[in-house]
Enzyme design. Structure first.
Site, PDB file in Angstrom:
ATOM      1  CE1 TYR D 189      -0.548  18.981 -45.800  1.00 18.43           C
ATOM      2  CE2 TYR D 189      -1.790  17.190 -46.817  1.00 18.43           C
ATOM      3  CZ  TYR D 189      -1.636  18.130 -45.808  1.00 18.43           C
ATOM      4  OH  TYR D 189      -2.557  18.212 -44.796  1.00 18.43           O
ATOM      5  CG  ASP D 217      -2.259  24.517 -41.692  1.00 13.21           C
ATOM      6  OD1 ASP D 217      -2.013  23.530 -42.415  1.00 13.21           O
ATOM      7  OD2 ASP D 217      -3.397  24.997 -41.579  1.00 13.21           O
ATOM      8  CG  HIS D 307      -4.886  21.326 -41.265  1.00 17.55           C
ATOM      9  ND1 HIS D 307      -3.939  21.393 -42.253  1.00 17.55           N
ATOM     10  CD2 HIS D 307      -5.431  20.093 -41.382  1.00 17.55           C
ATOM     11  CE1 HIS D 307      -3.907  20.240 -42.922  1.00 17.55           C
ATOM     12  NE2 HIS D 307      -4.813  19.432 -42.406  1.00 17.55           N
TER      13      HIS D 307
HETATM   14  C1  HEM Z   1       2.541   8.331 -50.282  1.00 17.41           C
HETATM   15  C2  HEM Z   1       2.275   7.779 -49.215  1.00 17.41           C
HETATM   16  C3  HEM Z   1       1.263   8.182 -48.219  1.00 17.41           C
HETATM   17  C4  HEM Z   1       0.493   9.249 -48.226  1.00 17.41           C
HETATM   18  C5  HEM Z   1       0.450  10.356 -49.206  1.00 17.41           C
HETATM   19  C6  HEM Z   1      -0.319   9.203 -47.068  1.00 17.41           C
HETATM   20  C7  HEM Z   1      -1.249  10.165 -46.728  1.00 17.41           C
HETATM   21  C8  HEM Z   1      -1.957  10.160 -45.535  1.00 17.41           C
HETATM   22  C9  HEM Z   1      -2.828  11.183 -45.154  1.00 17.41           C
HETATM   23  C10 HEM Z   1      -3.170  12.386 -45.919  1.00 17.41           C
HETATM   24  C11 HEM Z   1      -3.301  10.888 -43.965  1.00 17.41           C
HETATM   25  C12 HEM Z   1      -4.255  11.689 -43.132  1.00 17.41           C
HETATM   26  C13 HEM Z   1      -3.657  13.010 -42.929  1.00 17.41           C
HETATM   27  C14 HEM Z   1      -4.479  13.922 -42.110  1.00 17.41           C
HETATM   28  O1  HEM Z   1      -4.989  13.476 -41.066  1.00 17.41           O
HETATM   29  O2  HEM Z   1      -4.648  15.115 -42.465  1.00 17.41           O
HETATM   30  C15 HEM Z   1      -2.731   9.644 -43.623  1.00 17.41           C
HETATM   31  C16 HEM Z   1      -3.028   9.034 -42.450  1.00 17.41           C
HETATM   32  C17 HEM Z   1      -2.531   7.768 -42.195  1.00 17.41           C
HETATM   33  N1  HEM Z   1      -1.684   7.011 -42.965  1.00 17.41           N
HETATM   34 FE1  HEM Z   1      -0.894   7.467 -44.721  1.00 17.41          FE
HETATM   35  N2  HEM Z   1      -0.039   8.086 -46.392  1.00 17.41           N
HETATM   36  C18 HEM Z   1       0.945   7.447 -47.067  1.00 17.41           C
HETATM   37  C19 HEM Z   1       1.559   6.273 -46.714  1.00 17.41           C
HETATM   38  C20 HEM Z   1       1.181   5.557 -45.596  1.00 17.41           C
HETATM   39  C21 HEM Z   1       1.819   4.351 -45.196  1.00 17.41           C
HETATM   40  C22 HEM Z   1       3.007   3.728 -45.895  1.00 17.41           C
HETATM   41  C23 HEM Z   1       1.152   3.937 -44.080  1.00 17.41           C
HETATM   42  C24 HEM Z   1       1.339   2.755 -43.212  1.00 17.41           C
HETATM   43  C25 HEM Z   1       2.177   1.929 -43.152  1.00 17.41           C
HETATM   44  C26 HEM Z   1       0.148   4.881 -43.794  1.00 17.41           C
HETATM   45  C27 HEM Z   1      -0.703   4.804 -42.711  1.00 17.41           C
HETATM   46  C28 HEM Z   1      -1.497   5.835 -42.311  1.00 17.41           C
HETATM   47  C29 HEM Z   1      -2.243   5.849 -41.096  1.00 17.41           C
HETATM   48  C30 HEM Z   1      -2.320   4.755 -40.066  1.00 17.41           C
HETATM   49  C31 HEM Z   1      -2.873   7.088 -41.037  1.00 17.41           C
HETATM   50  C32 HEM Z   1      -3.751   7.613 -39.939  1.00 17.41           C
HETATM   51  C33 HEM Z   1      -2.825   8.545 -39.215  1.00 17.41           C
HETATM   52  C34 HEM Z   1      -3.426   9.051 -38.009  1.00 17.41           C
HETATM   53  O3  HEM Z   1      -4.073   8.273 -37.296  1.00 17.41           O
HETATM   54  O4  HEM Z   1      -3.306  10.276 -37.787  1.00 17.41           O
HETATM   55  N3  HEM Z   1       0.174   5.843 -44.733  1.00 17.41           N
HETATM   56  N4  HEM Z   1      -1.905   9.216 -44.592  1.00 17.41           N
HETATM   57  C1  LIG Z   2     -11.025  15.068 -42.568  1.00 19.47           C
HETATM   58  C2  LIG Z   2     -10.211  16.252 -42.942  1.00 19.47           C
HETATM   59  C3  LIG Z   2      -9.099  16.128 -43.736  1.00 19.47           C
HETATM   60  C4  LIG Z   2      -8.350  17.225 -44.087  1.00 19.47           C
HETATM   61  N1  LIG Z   2      -7.316  17.074 -44.920  1.00 19.47           N
HETATM   62  C5  LIG Z   2      -6.621  18.155 -45.334  1.00 19.47           C
HETATM   63  C6  LIG Z   2      -5.565  18.026 -46.238  1.00 19.47           C
HETATM   64  O1  LIG Z   2      -5.250  16.929 -46.680  1.00 19.47           O
HETATM   65  N2  LIG Z   2      -4.909  19.144 -46.614  1.00 19.47           N
HETATM   66  C7  LIG Z   2      -5.234  20.373 -46.152  1.00 19.47           C
HETATM   67  O2  LIG Z   2      -4.617  21.360 -46.528  1.00 19.47           O
HETATM   68  N3  LIG Z   2      -6.234  20.520 -45.299  1.00 19.47           N
HETATM   69  C8  LIG Z   2      -6.935  19.441 -44.866  1.00 19.47           C
HETATM   70  N4  LIG Z   2      -7.960  19.604 -43.985  1.00 19.47           N
HETATM   71  C9  LIG Z   2      -8.271  20.956 -43.500  1.00 19.47           C
HETATM   72  C10 LIG Z   2      -9.355  21.644 -44.366  1.00 19.47           C
HETATM   73  O3  LIG Z   2      -8.834  22.020 -45.600  1.00 19.47           O
HETATM   74  C11 LIG Z   2      -9.899  22.910 -43.704  1.00 19.47           C
HETATM   75  O4  LIG Z   2      -8.858  23.736 -43.309  1.00 19.47           O
HETATM   76  C12 LIG Z   2     -10.797  22.601 -42.510  1.00 19.47           C
HETATM   77  O5  LIG Z   2     -11.463  21.407 -42.652  1.00 19.47           O
HETATM   78  C13 LIG Z   2     -11.805  23.679 -42.313  1.00 19.47           C
HETATM   79  O6  LIG Z   2     -12.556  23.450 -41.170  1.00 19.47           O
HETATM   80  P1  LIG Z   2     -14.020  22.811 -41.171  1.00 19.47           P
HETATM   81  O7  LIG Z   2     -13.851  21.340 -41.339  1.00 19.47           O
HETATM   82  O8  LIG Z   2     -14.530  23.165 -39.815  1.00 19.47           O
HETATM   83  O9  LIG Z   2     -14.815  23.454 -42.263  1.00 19.47           O
HETATM   84  C14 LIG Z   2      -8.696  18.488 -43.629  1.00 19.47           C
HETATM   85  C15 LIG Z   2      -9.812  18.627 -42.800  1.00 19.47           C
HETATM   86  C16 LIG Z   2     -10.565  17.518 -42.468  1.00 19.47           C
HETATM   87  C17 LIG Z   2     -11.766  17.705 -41.594  1.00 19.47           C
END
Ligand code: HEM
Ligand SMILES: Cc1cc2nc3c(=O)[nH]c(=O)nc-3n(C[C@H](O)[C@H](O)[C@H](O)COP(=O)(O)O)c2cc1C
Ligand code: HEM
Ligand SMILES: Cc1cc2nc3c(=O)[nH]c(=O)nc-3n(C[C@H](O)[C@H](O)[C@H](O)COP(=O)(O)O)c2cc1C
Ligand SMILES: Cc1cc2nc3c(=O)[nH]c(=O)nc-3n(C[C@H](O)[C@H](O)[C@H](O)COP(=O)(O)O)c2cc1C
Ligand SMILES: Cc1cc2nc3c(=O)[nH]c(=O)nc-3n(C[C@H](O)[C@H](O)[C@H](O)COP(=O)(O)O)c2cc1C
Lengths: 448, 448, 448, 448
Positions: D189, D217, D307
């Site tokens: 990312y 995406d 995704h």
């Molecule tokens: C460097 C800082 C952070 C990174 C890299 C990060 C990364 C992420 C990632 C990757 C997800 C899930 C993404 C996905 O669904 O594909 C996520 C979800 C979440 N993060 Fe973080 N996060 C960071 C900071 C924070 C902070 C500061 C908070 C809260 C105060 C937080 C709260 C949450 C919550 C609640 C979710 C769930 C989001 C949802 O329901 O879709 N995160 N975060």
């Molecule tokens: C729980 C979950 C988290 C994911 N997180 C990322 C992510 O951080 N970065 C990303 O490029 N793709 C993310 N993906 C997407 C996957 O790389 C991929 O595109 C996708 O899961 C493929 O579909 P499938 O789960 O049906 O095999 C995530 C997918 C899932 C299910």
């Protein structure tokens, strides 16, 4: 355990026994006995026996689905699993029948249909109807007398039976069950040891078999999870399992694969033509290109089939392949250079008529006869055949056809064949929030 | 038993009685009596009588489906089975209505629709709406006064009734129930004995019948399993069954087949033209080729129909055939050389409008009126007709049409007619593992 | 009873009261009061009040379907029936939303989407998002403050509201609820008495209304059976019914029809252009031909719409009509000669984006705001709008669009729009006999 | 609470920790500990622990769906919600797998398939099979050892793993879990602070990472309502909520958006090419136009992907995009100028084979491995990979292919790909009034 599984695959014993390597030489399978010990312990078994006692009268079966219904309730679970299962998600297995719903009729009216004759000739044999009993392994799972049950019913109705390589009765038993002059074909799995295969073929020809159907869609036997799961259940109940069991089921498939030669190829066809004069038919052709090749290699016929949906999931249905194959043959004007058969999912006379109208010489029927046999024995299979014939007569009349040669593509609406409609996933919220329409309410009861 | 079944098929008694061979000469059927003895024994019957007592008020029926709903609950099981059943898997029977969902509207706006007139002329008779009561056998199964119930309602609404050959009332009774000047047509099953057929036709013409509809889609009467099963139930309760009963139901069909001549063909048409001046209409045409032939043979009309899905399964719906037939006629500019009618699955005024816009002169309605009759008698049928008319007025207005001749193909979106979408078998695991979306949760109750 | 209904429908009272014939002059409706007496008797009502007490928190509503879910549980049954019902079998009503599933996205990546702006201009007014509150009658059924609830929420979010002719609040009340400078439009049902219509239009213009939407898809108000049935239930519980009631509901429709002029036609358009300078928009255009006519008649806009599926069943969805209409306009290079709006079934921002990308200037949303209002009042409607905006921002970003003008047909996959897939009736036996795949079994509990 | 969420998202800690602003610097997550306190209170939790105790043996998992089934029952509700959820109505998420059902096979027979080799080369690395473990955030939600579990299983099976930027283990931990020579890729990312991004990329390259997959995406992380709702449940149970909470979830998304740079665009690609020699692959390409651009910008590969259905609903499935992309590349003869990968919905070897035959070099698998990991740890993932390989061998054999290069479009029937069939809303009355066909009845019990 090992024993039980091995026993299931002793094919053509009369012929083969002498040729089998010693470790595959196990004598005739007596499945009923083998299963019994286990089943007694099974608490479900009592209920099954009860269901058998109360099973519907045979005359209450009005179509081929009815036998499936009864069989499901009266068969042993493992036997049901083996017969009814298909590859992977069983998409192809179910597509086989449902593909027929893509073809509709354009019946002709005001044709004199007083007399209807649906007899036909397949590979030189005249028979009473354009369907045959296709080869299915392990008949004894469903009925103690195995494949001979089918033999007898086939005779009653003047229908051809194809004997499976992997029959549970010996080849001799099946031949003996046939009456003088009754036509049978042989389904062949080709062995790595070609001399063994040669002996099987020549013995069969010597005994009067009238057609050699070489199965070409099963270089490895399919993974059928319903079946695997049912076996696992059994095992689990008795033994300590460890995670190393992973490959056991797989192992059985492999054992068979070592029996079936996965290297079989077009290059082998000329050799077959030298060892037999029986018409050679390739069972399991799945696209036009291979049908064309079959003509070029000079075989007498092909079966468009996907092995009852038991091998490759998302293989197309026989009826869909048939459309493609006939178009390719007709384009070259080769439609008379070989006989085309079709199997998979045939359950109604309308299915048969569709295949014949497209150009098939006959259709093979597998599971329905197994179910009829398992539920009601010879009489069951006879009734299943009778019902198909009654439907055939009725439906040919309603289509305006009095004989097999009247059935041709002009009576079909083929616009939708070849489309695979996959509904977009439902919008769950939108549909669950919909409040369906109502019907009128009854008056409330006087009191209350 | 034998007697009961025979009685059901004494058609056009007044005319025929003198001509029937003695063993078919059984006097008028009184079905209510005949059935009663058996029904008394039936434990379900008490519940049914209870349901009849509490059935919804007639005014609560807001559409034709409502009558079906009520009828299903208040009719005798065997009568319901006979009316509601179709051939084989009843695919065609259901397709008949659902095919209408393939046609959508392109309504015109800003048209002065203050006055809407949906009256029309069919075979020379002006009538109040472009639908008619089609011929359906055995009216007394649903109502003790049988077909005459339909006659009376038809009069109230100035609607044409087609009298069935196999009516349960005599032809005279049905004629007598009509008032002076009320138009009726005759549906004809052609007898092997043509002199008998001739007398029927000429008697009808003499009594003022205005159209002769020769049924051409029923050289043999269909196998309807729901119906067979319901009969079997009855029999089984009283008698010792043996497996030789196999063909009994079949036998009845055959008895009728010996009454209906399966050898009827195009060659017979000129003869009909010599014996009557009534317009001749072929009921049951199912493809363009036969429609063209009908013109060539000089008949006055055709009904595109599959006999309500009761004969050949996978026969196409009337509305789909209509599209094909009208295209073929228009291509030759023959659309005015005969009147085209359509039946099967008509349940809403939108269905009627679609058929008329495609080119039909009128549509036949079968089961809905039988259900209305069975549930509420004359008043029921009258309300069913009223509802259709209300829907017609409303929907023509909303389409921007003020008269029948405004209805033409430009108001229709026909892109999807003719496709038969068969969903790929569901991926069971994938769909059952899907965890549907949720809706918001209510707050938990204060206590608990 | 009579009274209750009368009161509900006093539209645009400020304007109209002086013009109504005396017998229609009933003063302002107070629905909450009027309803109460009856509802108290209702045993279901207690449960409903309980459900209201425990209804989910507003913040738990994450999408527009959630409001529908809550509303269904907390609204009075008759109010729910009125809002949620559609014509006939409600095919069109449901098609409206599901048609959006025929359009898929082709998003662009690697576009700088840091800032997303979805504000737009409709009929000269800039507003915060490309949707508006469309006109829906009888707001007080859902909330005691009726349409003014929508006015307030519309203001909060800088969204345009269309005021219905048949509002339950008076026109003045609705105007007064708006703040200075808040844009509102007027939806118009044209009266037979054109001088009345003229006064309505001119009063509206005088009070600053910015657009005149003439409803052209309702020369007669639709038959909605769910609604009819719900009313019938009420009546039935209190009175002796006779079969002569048949036409009562019908009669009402007719009463309304005498208010709405069914003779309105294209010839009337020039007259409207003489009486007002407001942009004139035809609401309810349903095919390309009429869109072309609209340009020729010089109106400023059209709404492709089927009245929320409440008028003609099997009318096509707005989104499908939009495709046809835009193609016809673009063919003539007329796409800028009028503004095209679209309504029906909009529930997600993706729906909005699809319509805008096809060429709509904005979309109307009806039921979702009614449900939000009925369940949570002003705050509910505000949250519904907020959720749509959040979805809009997110989805535009994911599509690679930063402003409304980035949305064009190249981001859409339109191959499936316009097809109406009607699944072939299921083969009941074949599918019910299929034995689904299994999942792994849990280990049996230690004991047992 | 706040803490819990913070801890969960400390990605690539080894690399990033030094670069993070202090307020994002929180040390390593220990999810198991953190969760426990809350879960203890949860009454459902006891049942879950019970289910874990009795979960099926690993050897009873016969396909990838089985792991999903087990995981659903043994995972914590919030973890399940996070992994299993998708955008909006989850149409795209489910379409991903079901789109494969639009592609059918045309297998070739009589090919020597004794030896089957499905090993392949992706971005220069030979690996045992044409699938890889794609990047998925937050592995510790499912298993205390997080992403390293996948690393170990990947090694066992010689499969490539893609490390996510948002891993819950630190980058170093994941690298350390790999053995010498084990190939890993990095999913990236892109941060607003490009110097941070540069350091991440160069550290990765320095540590031997073999490919850089830039996610394109996800300029904003998707709204997944199932996930939002599951979180809300938790919160609701503990705190007093007010309607001002409206934007909390939204706020988090925004926080993340400030981490992921939404302004990333094609203009940035050349810069990446200056900072690394790793092959650059764009993950999330969704139409042919962008694939063409990718070639023009000189990147080494693309992943057609949406995704996992987690971003934009109604984005098309990877497999459908693949068809479009390959056609566009082949048209320009550019198919060898970059490697095309595909992910989304892969569950069966048949899915893999379809993608490879269309032209993909390899496919990514996400959720299935997460489920296997959550339910059974390393051994679970290993078995999942084994099952895929067994299916691959079997199915290639049945298709008549012995090596990856045998898989090409001629073995596919592609007629239905690209159609989005949306069934017309059901005619509720018509279908509910249909009285299904019956099956034969069992004999009544002797007594009773
Ligand atoms: C460097 C800082 C952070 C990174 C890299 C990060 C990364 C992420 C990632 C990757 C997800 C899930 C993404 C996905 O669904 O594909 C996520 C979800 C979440 N993060 Fe973080 N996060 C960071 C900071 C924070 C902070 C500061 C908070 C809260 C105060 C937080 C709260 C949450 C919550 C609640 C979710 C769930 C989001 C949802 O329901 O879709 N995160 N975060
Ligand atoms: C729980 C979950 C988290 C994911 N997180 C990322 C992510 O951080 N970065 C990303 O490029 N793709 C993310 N993906 C997407 C996957 O790389 C991929 O595109 C996708 O899961 C493929 O579909 P499938 O789960 O049906 O095999 C995530 C997918 C899932 C299910
Ligand atoms: C100026 C006079 C009237 C106006 C403007 C008016 C307006 C309306 C409107 C707008 C509706 C809903 C229309 C829709 O569904 O889109 C309606 C429905 C209704 N009105 Fe009136 N109305 C009037 C007079 C009456 C009278 C005199 C009665 C009763 C005697 C009546 C009884 C009803 C009823 C029962 C309904 C529900 C109709 C249905 O079920 O669809 N209204 N009216
Ligand atoms: C239980 C069972 C065993 C089968 N065994 C064989 C076999 O040994 N050899 C073979 O060529 N085909 C075999 N088949 C495939 C059938 O010959 C035939 O292709 C298929 O059953 C037709 O489909 P149907 O069962 O839907 O009629 C078997 C099918 C079933 C159901
Ligand atoms: C119970 C029943 C009996 C019928 N009997 C006859 C008949 O004797 N002769 C005939 O030509 N058609 C007969 N039909 C067919 C109808 O004339 C008509 O084609 C069909 O019912 C139209 O379909 P619908 O029932 O869906 O309206 C019968 C239909 C039904 C339902
Ligand atoms: C309860 C209700 C009442 C309506 N009343 C009117 C009306 O009085 N005038 C009008 O032009 N449209 C009316 N409509 C139609 C709406 O303006 C709009 O076309 C439709 O609701 C859009 O569909 P939707 O509800 O799915 O968003 C009404 C719709 C509903 C649901």
């Amino acid at each position: 355990m090992q024993l039980r599984h091995m026993n299931q695959f002793i094919p053509l014993q009369g012929i083969i026994s002498e040729n089998l390597p010693p470790d595959k030489h196990l004598g005739e399978a007596d499945m009923s006995t083998i299963e019994i010990s286990k089943e007694e312990a099974d608490p479900d078994e009592k209920e099954r026996l009860e269901r058998i006692k109360n099973k519907p009268l045979l005359v209450e079966c009005f179509n081929l689905f009815d036998f499936e219904f009864v069989a499901r309730h009266v068969m042993k679970k493992t036997a049901w699993a083996y017969y009814s299962s298909g590859a992977d998600d069983e998409i192809t297995m179910r597509e086989n029948h449902s593909a027929f719903a893509k073809i509709w009729f354009k019946p002709r009216i005001l044709v004199d249909v007083d007399k209807v004759d649906y007899s036909t000739i397949m590979l030189g044999t005249r028979c009473s109807a354009p369907f045959y009993v296709t080869a299915t392994a392990l008949g004894k799972l469903g009925h103690p007398e195995g494949e001979t049950v089918l033999t007898k019913a086939a005779h009653t109705h003047d229908i051809i039976q194809m004997i499976p390589t992997l029959a549970s009765c010996s080849f001799e038993q099946i031949r003996d069950a046939a009456v003088e002059g009754q036509t049978q074909w042989l389904q062949l799995y080709v062995n790595k040891d070609r001399s063994l295969t040669k002996r099987i073929v020549q013995t069969a020809e010597g005994q009067g078999i009238k057609g050699l159907f070489i199965t070409v869609d099963a270089p490895q036997l399919g993974r059928r999870e319903k079946d695997m799961r049912s076996k696992f259940g059994d095992i689990g109940a008795h033994e300590q399992r460890s995670d190393n069991d992973v490959d056991r089921t797989q192992g059985v498939a492999r054992a068979i694969s070592s029996f079936i030669d996965p290297s079989l190829s077009w290059q082998d066809i000329p050799w077959f033509q030298t060892i037999t004069k029986m018409p050679i038919v390739l069972k399991g052709v799945q696209c036009a290109e291979d049908a064309i090749k079959a003509v070029e290699y000079g075989v007498q016929g092909i079966v468009v089939s996907n092995h009852g949906g038991r091998q490759l999931d998302y293989a197309r249905s026989g009826i869909e392949i048939l459309v493609e194959v006939m178009a390719a043959l007709r384009e070259r004007n080769w439609q008379d250079r070989l006989e085309v058969f079709c199997d998979g999912g045939i359950r109604r006379a309308t299915d048969i008529i569709k295949a014949i109208a497209l150009g098939a010489k006959g259709v093979g029927i597998g599971r329905p006869f197994l179910y009829a046999m398992s539920a009601y024995g010879v009489e069951g299979v006879e009734r299943a055949m009778l019902l198909l014939k009654q439907e055939l007569e009725m439906n040919m009349r309603l289509i305006g056809a009095t004989k097999i040669s009247d059935l041709n593509p002009t009576i079909l609406d083929l616009k939708s064949i070849g489309t695979h409609s996959v509904p977009t996933p439902t919008d769950v919220l939108s549909s669950q929030e919909y409040d369906g329409l109502l019907v009128p309410k009854s008056k409330p009861k006087a009191k209350l």
